[in-house]
Write an enzyme that holds these catalytic residues in place. Structure first.
Site, PDB file in Angstrom:
ATOM      1  N   ARG A  55      78.247  80.362 -38.484  1.00 34.42           N
ATOM      2  CA  ARG A  55      76.816  80.531 -38.707  1.00 34.42           C
ATOM      3  C   ARG A  55      76.462  81.886 -39.302  1.00 34.42           C
ATOM      4  O   ARG A  55      75.604  81.983 -40.187  1.00 34.42           O
ATOM      5  CB  ARG A  55      76.051  80.305 -37.399  1.00 34.42           C
ATOM      6  N   ASP A 156      58.832  78.534 -29.717  1.00 38.73           N
ATOM      7  CA  ASP A 156      60.281  78.669 -29.807  1.00 38.73           C
ATOM      8  C   ASP A 156      60.598  80.012 -30.452  1.00 38.73           C
ATOM      9  O   ASP A 156      59.780  80.547 -31.211  1.00 38.73           O
ATOM     10  CB  ASP A 156      60.895  77.538 -30.635  1.00 38.73           C
TER      11      ASP A 156
END
Length: 289
Positions: A55, A156
């Site tokens: 990632r 979030d």
């Protein structure tokens, strides 16, 4: 004619290591674990190393870097850099689905039907939106469409996930897992260049307000009182002291009879005495003495 063993057996070799064009040392991985814990409270296990590499390697390549050490040093030198947002987004897991852990939604519906006035629910780990939209659907059904005074707050830490949630567009494969009545009532089917996609109907979208929020931030841009808080499958990424602090901060934001919904693998009973278990991964605040 009988083939020899050598001729009949495919040519298998030893496993080769995954070739990497970037360098991730033990020290780098340790720094990454420390930084994401400080920033987002996420505890990265040792076995997450491959995930971290895959990632974050994208971020390094985008900046033309070949060493994780250089990338991390750049982050640490620039405390207000937008790259921190990309760093956090990259290491955030967004596994979700519509009506995931389905037993929670009838309980929410029953609770909503008993309430009067404004009804507010907070989805504290909204990810790409499936949870808050499921909450909105459940409330719309429970109240027979009388949702004028209903608000679903969806927050979030992952700003990219929130952007997708705000758009409310999903692959048809995700939506088809719902029953036909819900699909027709709450989604619009894409056509032309949007073939294979479905969009949340504007009426349902209007019930949900999206907000970027870090649960570790010293203050939250939210106000109580909530009838319910969904904080599911996010506490598992925090250590016990962090979990306890977050739960203590949830308590005053809930109405006295408000519900706190946890994930299937989370147990708050041994973390804090502020909440007591009411049902399967559903908690209520204990009365103040």
């Amino acid at each position: 004619m009988t083939l020899s063993r050598e001729a009949s057996t495919p040519d298998f070799g030893e496993w080769a290591g995954v070739e990497r064009d970037l360098e991730l040392t033990d020290a780098d991985f340790s720094r990454i674990r420390h930084l994401i814990y400080q920033r987002a409270g996420i505890v990265l296990a040792e076995h997450k190393r491959e995930m971290v590499y895959s990632r974050l390697a994208k971020r390094l390549r985008q900046h033309g870097l070949i060493r994780f050490a250089d990338y991390l040093s750049r982050l640490e030198r620039q405390a207000d850099s937008s790259e921190w947002e990309a760093f956090t987004n990259a290491l955030t897991t967004n596994l979700t689905a519509f009506f995931r852990e389905a037993h929670h939604f009838p309980l929410l519906a029953q609770h909503a039907q008993k309430q009067g006035g404004t009804l507010r629910v907070w989805s504290a780990a909204a990810s790409t939106g499936e949870e808050p939209y499921s909450i909105a659907m459940a409330l719309d059904e429970a109240l027979d469409g009388r949702t004028r005074n209903v608000e679903v707050l969806a927050s979030d830490i992952d700003t990219e996930a929130l952007r997708r949630a705000d758009a409310g567009v999903y692959a048809l494969d995700q939506v088809r897992k719902l029953d036909d009545a819900r699909v027709k009532r709450y989604f619009q089917r894409g056509r032309g260049q949007h073939e294979g996609l479905a969009r949340i109907r504007p009426e349902l979208r209007a019930m949900v307000r999206f907000l970027p929020l870090n649960l570790l931030a010293p203050s939250w841009p939210v106000e109580g009182s909530f009838d319910a808080i969904f904080c599911r499958n996010v506490m598992i990424y925090f250590d016990k002291p962090t979990q306890a602090r977050i739960l203590e901060r949830f308590a005053p934001l809930l109405k006295p009879d408000g519900l706190l919904f946890a994930g299937h693998s989370e147990n708050f009973s041994y973390i804090t005495e502020t909440f007591r278990l009411r049902g399967q991964t559903v908690y209520v605040r204990r009365p103040r003495s």
